[in-house]
Scaffold this motif. Sequence first.
Motif, short mmCIF file in Angstrom:
data_model
loop_
_atom_site.label_atom_id
_atom_site.label_comp_id
_atom_site.label_asym_id
_atom_site.label_seq_id
_atom_site.Cartn_x
_atom_site.Cartn_y
_atom_site.Cartn_z
N CYS A 1 -10.56 6.25 -23.24
CA CYS A 1 -9.60 7.35 -23.13
C CYS A 1 -9.57 7.89 -21.71
CB CYS A 1 -9.97 8.45 -24.12
SG CYS A 1 -10.03 7.86 -25.82
N TYR A 2 -8.38 8.01 -21.17
CA TYR A 2 -8.16 8.42 -19.79
C TYR A 2 -7.35 9.71 -19.75
CZ TYR A 2 -9.42 3.65 -18.37
OH TYR A 2 -10.08 2.47 -18.16
N SER A 3 -7.73 10.60 -18.85
CA SER A 3 -6.88 11.76 -18.57
C SER A 3 -5.65 11.27 -17.83
CB SER A 3 -7.63 12.78 -17.70
OG SER A 3 -7.85 12.25 -16.40
N ALA A 4 -4.66 12.11 -17.69
CA ALA A 4 -3.45 11.72 -16.96
C ALA A 4 -3.81 11.29 -15.53
CB ALA A 4 -2.45 12.87 -16.95
N ARG A 5 -4.69 12.03 -14.89
CA ARG A 5 -5.08 11.71 -13.51
C ARG A 5 -5.85 10.39 -13.44
NH1 ARG A 5 -7.90 16.38 -11.12
NH2 ARG A 5 -5.80 17.10 -10.73
N THR B 1 -17.92 9.76 -20.19
CA THR B 1 -18.34 8.77 -19.19
C THR B 1 -17.74 9.12 -17.82
OG1 THR B 1 -16.52 7.32 -19.90
CG2 THR B 1 -18.69 6.90 -20.87
N ASN B 2 -17.81 10.39 -17.48
CA ASN B 2 -17.34 10.95 -16.22
C ASN B 2 -15.82 11.03 -16.14
OD1 ASN B 2 -19.97 11.41 -15.33
ND2 ASN B 2 -20.13 9.35 -14.54
N ASP B 3 -15.13 10.03 -15.56
CA ASP B 3 -13.67 10.10 -15.42
C ASP B 3 -12.93 9.75 -16.70
OD1 ASP B 3 -13.81 10.90 -12.80
OD2 ASP B 3 -13.50 8.91 -11.96
N THR B 4 -13.63 9.18 -17.67
CA THR B 4 -13.03 8.79 -18.94
C THR B 4 -13.96 9.22 -20.07
OG1 THR B 4 -14.10 6.61 -18.96
CG2 THR B 4 -11.93 6.75 -17.90
N PHE B 5 -13.49 9.02 -21.30
CA PHE B 5 -14.41 9.13 -22.43
C PHE B 5 -14.11 8.00 -23.39
CE2 PHE B 5 -10.93 11.97 -23.74
CZ PHE B 5 -10.74 11.67 -25.09
N GLU B 6 -15.09 7.70 -24.23
CA GLU B 6 -14.98 6.60 -25.18
C GLU B 6 -15.06 7.15 -26.59
OE1 GLU B 6 -17.20 3.42 -22.22
OE2 GLU B 6 -18.29 4.20 -23.96
N ILE B 7 -14.39 6.45 -27.52
CA ILE B 7 -14.48 6.79 -28.94
C ILE B 7 -15.08 5.57 -29.64
CG2 ILE B 7 -13.27 7.48 -31.03
CD1 ILE B 7 -11.03 8.61 -29.26
N TRP B 8 -16.22 5.79 -30.29
CA TRP B 8 -17.00 4.73 -30.93
C TRP B 8 -17.23 5.01 -32.41
CZ3 TRP B 8 -19.53 0.45 -28.74
CH2 TRP B 8 -19.53 0.37 -27.34
N ASN B 9 -17.45 3.97 -33.16
CA ASN B 9 -18.12 4.09 -34.45
C ASN B 9 -19.57 4.39 -34.07
OD1 ASN B 9 -20.11 2.92 -36.36
ND2 ASN B 9 -18.30 2.40 -37.54
N PRO B 10 -20.17 5.47 -34.59
CA PRO B 10 -21.53 5.84 -34.16
C PRO B 10 -22.56 4.72 -34.30
CG PRO B 10 -20.56 7.62 -35.42
CD PRO B 10 -19.62 6.45 -35.54
N ASP B 11 -22.52 3.97 -35.39
CA ASP B 11 -23.48 2.88 -35.59
C ASP B 11 -23.24 1.75 -34.59
OD1 ASP B 11 -24.66 4.26 -37.72
OD2 ASP B 11 -23.32 3.32 -39.19
N ALA B 12 -21.99 1.45 -34.32
CA ALA B 12 -21.66 0.39 -33.36
C ALA B 12 -22.13 0.78 -31.96
CB ALA B 12 -20.17 0.11 -33.37
N TRP B 13 -22.01 2.06 -31.59
CA TRP B 13 -22.46 2.50 -30.27
C TRP B 13 -23.96 2.28 -30.14
CZ3 TRP B 13 -25.85 6.38 -28.66
CH2 TRP B 13 -25.90 6.57 -27.28
N THR B 14 -24.71 2.65 -31.15
CA THR B 14 -26.16 2.48 -31.10
C THR B 14 -26.51 1.01 -30.92
OG1 THR B 14 -26.50 4.44 -32.46
CG2 THR B 14 -28.31 2.85 -32.38
N PRO C 1 -13.41 18.28 -12.63
CA PRO C 1 -13.84 18.29 -14.03
C PRO C 1 -13.97 16.88 -14.58
CG PRO C 1 -11.95 19.75 -13.68
CD PRO C 1 -12.14 18.96 -12.43
N THR C 2 -15.11 16.60 -15.22
CA THR C 2 -15.35 15.28 -15.80
C THR C 2 -15.77 15.42 -17.27
OG1 THR C 2 -17.65 15.28 -15.06
CG2 THR C 2 -16.03 14.28 -13.58
N PHE C 3 -15.77 14.30 -17.96
CA PHE C 3 -16.15 14.26 -19.36
C PHE C 3 -17.66 14.06 -19.45
CE2 PHE C 3 -11.79 12.69 -19.10
CZ PHE C 3 -11.17 13.57 -19.97
N ARG C 4 -18.33 15.01 -20.10
CA ARG C 4 -19.78 14.94 -20.25
C ARG C 4 -20.16 15.24 -21.69
NH1 ARG C 4 -21.89 15.43 -14.99
NH2 ARG C 4 -20.37 16.22 -13.51
N GLY C 5 -21.25 14.65 -22.12
CA GLY C 5 -21.79 14.94 -23.44
C GLY C 5 -21.29 13.96 -24.49
#
Length: 171
Positions: A57-61, A123-136, A3-7
């Motif tokens: 952000c990282y899962s425990a694994r 981002t597959n094995d991890t996910f990121e938390i962004w300010n939406p405007d900063a990500w763009t 299982p990975t982080f998608r979307g």
Amino acid sequence: MRPTFRGNFRNKLDAKGRVSIPADFRKTLLANDDARSDDNARLLVVYGKHVRGHLACYSARSAAEFEARIAILPDGNAIKNFYRRNFSGMSREYVVDDTGRLVLTAEMREKAGLEGEALFLGTNDTFEIWNPDAWTAATEDEDAAVLAMLEGGADPLSLLSAELAKLAPEG
């Protein structure tokens, strides 16, 4: 398949730093946490110097796998010391609460410029938390440069094949 982080998902962030983790991401966190004792997922939120403009952000694994990569470096190694300070020292382990939320510290919110809304990006094995405007803003130039490599409408997978070919051993 692991299982990975998608979307990507946008969630409200309140003044106290509370934000809901997307349900799909919570399921992935649970699936990658063999040591959990209940239905509350664990994760590691990293905000060190190497994380620019967002929270990682990282899962425990995935956190354990990354820490194992750091651990094999010899003591006194500058890169090992950097990651000890910026991965281990500038992170916080969370247990997602019963409502699926976590509370980001003021330091984390400031580091990522979070206010009002947060963009969760798988981002597959991890996910990121962004300010939406900063990500763009952060991804526009890099994405445009990669897309410019696609001559005459070439298949984007051709770029991946070319990069993987560089890694293949000769002979």
